[in-house]
Write a protein that holds these residues in place. Structure first.
Motif, PDB file in Angstrom:
ATOM      1  N   THR A  31      35.643  29.213  34.994  1.00 20.13           N
ATOM      2  CA  THR A  31      35.469  30.657  34.938  1.00 20.13           C
ATOM      3  C   THR A  31      35.681  31.191  36.346  1.00 20.13           C
ATOM      4  O   THR A  31      36.014  30.425  37.251  1.00 20.13           O
ATOM      5  CB  THR A  31      34.099  31.054  34.349  1.00 20.13           C
ATOM      6  OG1 THR A  31      34.066  32.473  34.183  1.00 20.13           O
ATOM      7  CG2 THR A  31      32.943  30.623  35.226  1.00 20.13           C
ATOM      8  N   GLY A  32      35.542  32.475  36.530  1.00 20.90           N
ATOM      9  CA  GLY A  32      35.751  33.021  37.861  1.00 20.90           C
ATOM     10  C   GLY A  32      35.997  34.511  37.835  1.00 20.90           C
ATOM     11  O   GLY A  32      35.816  35.167  36.811  1.00 20.90           O
ATOM     12  N   ALA A  65      40.559  34.647  41.569  1.00 21.89           N
ATOM     13  CA  ALA A  65      41.809  35.005  40.904  1.00 21.89           C
ATOM     14  C   ALA A  65      42.541  36.126  41.645  1.00 21.89           C
ATOM     15  O   ALA A  65      42.616  37.259  41.178  1.00 21.89           O
ATOM     16  CB  ALA A  65      41.538  35.379  39.445  1.00 21.89           C
ATOM     17  N   HIS A  68      45.562  37.564  39.734  1.00 22.97           N
ATOM     18  CA  HIS A  68      45.145  38.553  38.731  1.00 22.97           C
ATOM     19  C   HIS A  68      44.819  39.894  39.378  1.00 22.97           C
ATOM     20  O   HIS A  68      45.086  40.945  38.815  1.00 22.97           O
ATOM     21  CB  HIS A  68      43.928  38.036  37.953  1.00 22.97           C
ATOM     22  CG  HIS A  68      44.290  37.165  36.805  1.00 22.97           C
ATOM     23  ND1 HIS A  68      44.064  35.809  36.794  1.00 22.97           N
ATOM     24  CD2 HIS A  68      44.877  37.446  35.626  1.00 22.97           C
ATOM     25  CE1 HIS A  68      44.490  35.299  35.648  1.00 22.97           C
ATOM     26  NE2 HIS A  68      44.987  36.284  34.920  1.00 22.97           N
ATOM     27  N   TYR A 155      48.666  39.453  31.997  1.00 27.52           N
ATOM     28  CA  TYR A 155      47.357  39.023  32.516  1.00 27.52           C
ATOM     29  C   TYR A 155      46.726  37.900  31.678  1.00 27.52           C
ATOM     30  O   TYR A 155      46.313  36.872  32.227  1.00 27.52           O
ATOM     31  CB  TYR A 155      46.440  40.255  32.588  1.00 27.52           C
ATOM     32  CG  TYR A 155      45.107  40.080  33.285  1.00 27.52           C
ATOM     33  CD1 TYR A 155      44.848  40.722  34.496  1.00 27.52           C
ATOM     34  CD2 TYR A 155      44.079  39.319  32.722  1.00 27.52           C
ATOM     35  CE1 TYR A 155      43.613  40.597  35.135  1.00 27.52           C
ATOM     36  CE2 TYR A 155      42.862  39.182  33.355  1.00 27.52           C
ATOM     37  CZ  TYR A 155      42.628  39.827  34.557  1.00 27.52           C
ATOM     38  OH  TYR A 155      41.417  39.689  35.177  1.00 27.52           O
ATOM     39  N   HIS A 180      41.125  37.413  26.056  1.00 22.37           N
ATOM     40  CA  HIS A 180      42.033  36.605  26.878  1.00 22.37           C
ATOM     41  C   HIS A 180      41.893  35.127  26.522  1.00 22.37           C
ATOM     42  O   HIS A 180      42.876  34.381  26.495  1.00 22.37           O
ATOM     43  CB  HIS A 180      41.745  36.798  28.372  1.00 22.37           C
ATOM     44  CG  HIS A 180      41.745  38.243  28.806  1.00 22.37           C
ATOM     45  ND1 HIS A 180      41.365  38.625  30.076  1.00 22.37           N
ATOM     46  CD2 HIS A 180      42.081  39.377  28.153  1.00 22.37           C
ATOM     47  CE1 HIS A 180      41.456  39.935  30.169  1.00 22.37           C
ATOM     48  NE2 HIS A 180      41.885  40.420  29.015  1.00 22.37           N
TER      49      HIS A 180
HETATM   50  N1  TRP Z   1      39.923  37.653  34.082  1.00 20.55           N
HETATM   51  C1  TRP Z   1      38.784  37.313  34.904  1.00 20.55           C
HETATM   52  C2  TRP Z   1      38.212  38.658  35.448  1.00 20.55           C
HETATM   53  O1  TRP Z   1      37.843  39.473  34.681  1.00 20.55           O
HETATM   54  C3  TRP Z   1      39.112  36.393  36.046  1.00 20.55           C
HETATM   55  C4  TRP Z   1      39.783  35.132  35.621  1.00 20.55           C
HETATM   56  C5  TRP Z   1      41.035  34.751  35.954  1.00 20.55           C
HETATM   57  C6  TRP Z   1      39.253  34.082  34.796  1.00 20.55           C
HETATM   58  N2  TRP Z   1      41.319  33.527  35.424  1.00 20.55           N
HETATM   59  C7  TRP Z   1      40.261  33.093  34.723  1.00 20.55           C
HETATM   60  C8  TRP Z   1      38.048  33.899  34.111  1.00 20.55           C
HETATM   61  C9  TRP Z   1      40.085  31.919  33.984  1.00 20.55           C
HETATM   62  C10 TRP Z   1      37.857  32.728  33.366  1.00 20.55           C
HETATM   63  C11 TRP Z   1      38.878  31.758  33.299  1.00 20.55           C
HETATM   64  O2  TRP Z   1      38.128  38.895  36.622  1.00 20.55           O
END
Ligand code: TRP
Length: 369
Positions: A31-32, A65, A68, A155, A180
């Motif tokens: 996660t992140g 990220a 992103h 994304y 996602h």
């Molecule tokens: N989309 C996540 C956010 O809202 C960030 C993210 C990027 C992420 N890659 C991921 C979360 C993979 C979980 C797994 O900022």
């Protein structure tokens, strides 16, 4: 919304086993966040507490990220702030309770294989499918973009690349990211069906907590709304923010019975006050009109200090350890790069992508007549 067991095996702990023989399968979590700055109480309640609770049960990867981030924020200033913001996020996470010995923190742009994985996955999803992902239109709107940038439409595909690059089996995310992960699951299944079993189908681990209101009473605590209490705020700032918190507006004096439900001061008491007896008593007196807002807030300030004081102290100790966070991010990025390179090689092999060039190489070595 949990996943059925996947057909592809989870990746075993690579080269980590004590000797010959199969390594034990360690479930992997990813996660992140995008690197947008310091973490606040809303982050803690919404995701960080869940991560802290879960991370020792997995081999835990935490992505920073930045690619992103570029889908909505890509000015040179935004990009120049990535280093500071990433450091703050890692410091906040460790200070709040993530154990650095159980975490792999990595910078997404330091793993270029992720971009190629994303490109290979993008042939397996249609534009209308992505246009139906609810979070994307919202993000485009927030970023002041009337028309959808190509990268923003992609994304969820890039996020799928993150998740599949490390063959994560568990992805704890909030409601806004659930769609996602659903795209990721579809892409993993589609790839496996078309080219052979390469990916485990990751499970969404829903962090289904309601979002924490801001100190202004708006539904969500957020940096952009300016209504946040940060994990790293000094005590005087926390106290000042609590004093000006929005509360029951119908309550003109302490003698008027007040509403507890949905009152942000009591929402915070419920989440952060470690003394439930005290909270129950304050609620009863508030409903009866026998306690002033000032006292309820004073008790909240004290409760937040019991929580934030140790976090602040740990953060200061970690920040004083120069190079600690940088070292974690460098090592984590290298580690993740090895994983992603292995995944990319497996994908290309399953797809037969290398075959043409290998054929040309053989033919080119054949001496000409
Ligand atoms: N989309 C996540 C956010 O809202 C960030 C993210 C990027 C992420 N890659 C991921 C979360 C993979 C979980 C797994 O900022």
């Amino acid at each position: 919304m949990t996943a059925p067991a996947s057909t592809a095996p989870a990746r075993t702990a690579p080269r980590a086993g004590p000797g010959p023989g199969p390594s034990p399968v360690v479930p992997r979590m990813l996660t992140g966040d995008r690197p947008t700055g310091r973490l606040h109480l809303g982050h803690y309640a919404g995701s960080l507490a869940n991560r802290i609770r879960l991370h020792r049960q997995y081999e835990s990867f935490f992505i920073i990220a930045d690619l992103h981030m570029l889908t909505t924020k890509n000015s040179p200033q935004d990009i120049a702030a990535v280093g500071r913001n990433a450091t703050d996020m890692v410091l906040d996470s460790l200070a709040a309770g993530l154990d650095p010995g159980h975490c792999v923190f990595y910078l997404q742009s330091g793993v270029p294989e992720i971009a190629e994985i994303s490109l290979l996955l993008s042939s397996l999803v249609t534009v209308p499918r992505l246009q139906r992902v609810p979070s994307l239109k919202e993000m485009a709107g927030h970023a002041g973009q009337g028309e959808m940038p190509l990268a923003l439409l992609g994304y969820p595909v890039l996020q799928a690349a993150d998740i599949l690059a490390v063959m994560a089996t568990a992805v704890p995310v909030g409601r806004d990211n659930a769609a996602h992960v659903e795209v990721t699951r579809e892409l993993a299944r589609r790839f496996n069906r078309r080219y052979g079993e390469v990916f485990p189908v990751p499970a969404l681990v829903p962090a289904d907590v309601p979002s924490l209101p801001g100190i202004d009473g708006r539904a969500k605590m957020s940096k952009s709304l300016g209504n946040a209490i940060y994990l790293s705020d000094p005590p005087a700032e926390v106290a000042a923010k609590v004093r000006r918190m929005y509360t029951d507006p119908a309550r003109t004096t302490a003698g008027v019975p007040g509403t507890v439900e949905g009152n942000p001061v009591f929402v915070y008491h419920d989440v952060f006050n470690d003394r439930p007896g005290e909270v129950a008593e304050l609620k009863a007196r508030y409903r009866a009109g026998t306690v002033g807002d000032a006292e309820v807030k004073q008790q909240l300030g004290a409760a937040l200090e019991r929580f934030l004081g140790p976090v602040r102290a740990r953060r200061a100790r970690l920040a004083a350890d120069e190079g600690l966070v940088a070292g974690l991010i460098v090592a984590g990025t290298e580690r993740t790069r090895r994983e992603a390179a292995r995944t990319l090689a497996e994908m290309r092999a399953a797809m037969g992508l290398g075959a043409a060039l290998a054929g040309f190489r053989r033919a080119a070595r054949t001496p000409a007549r």
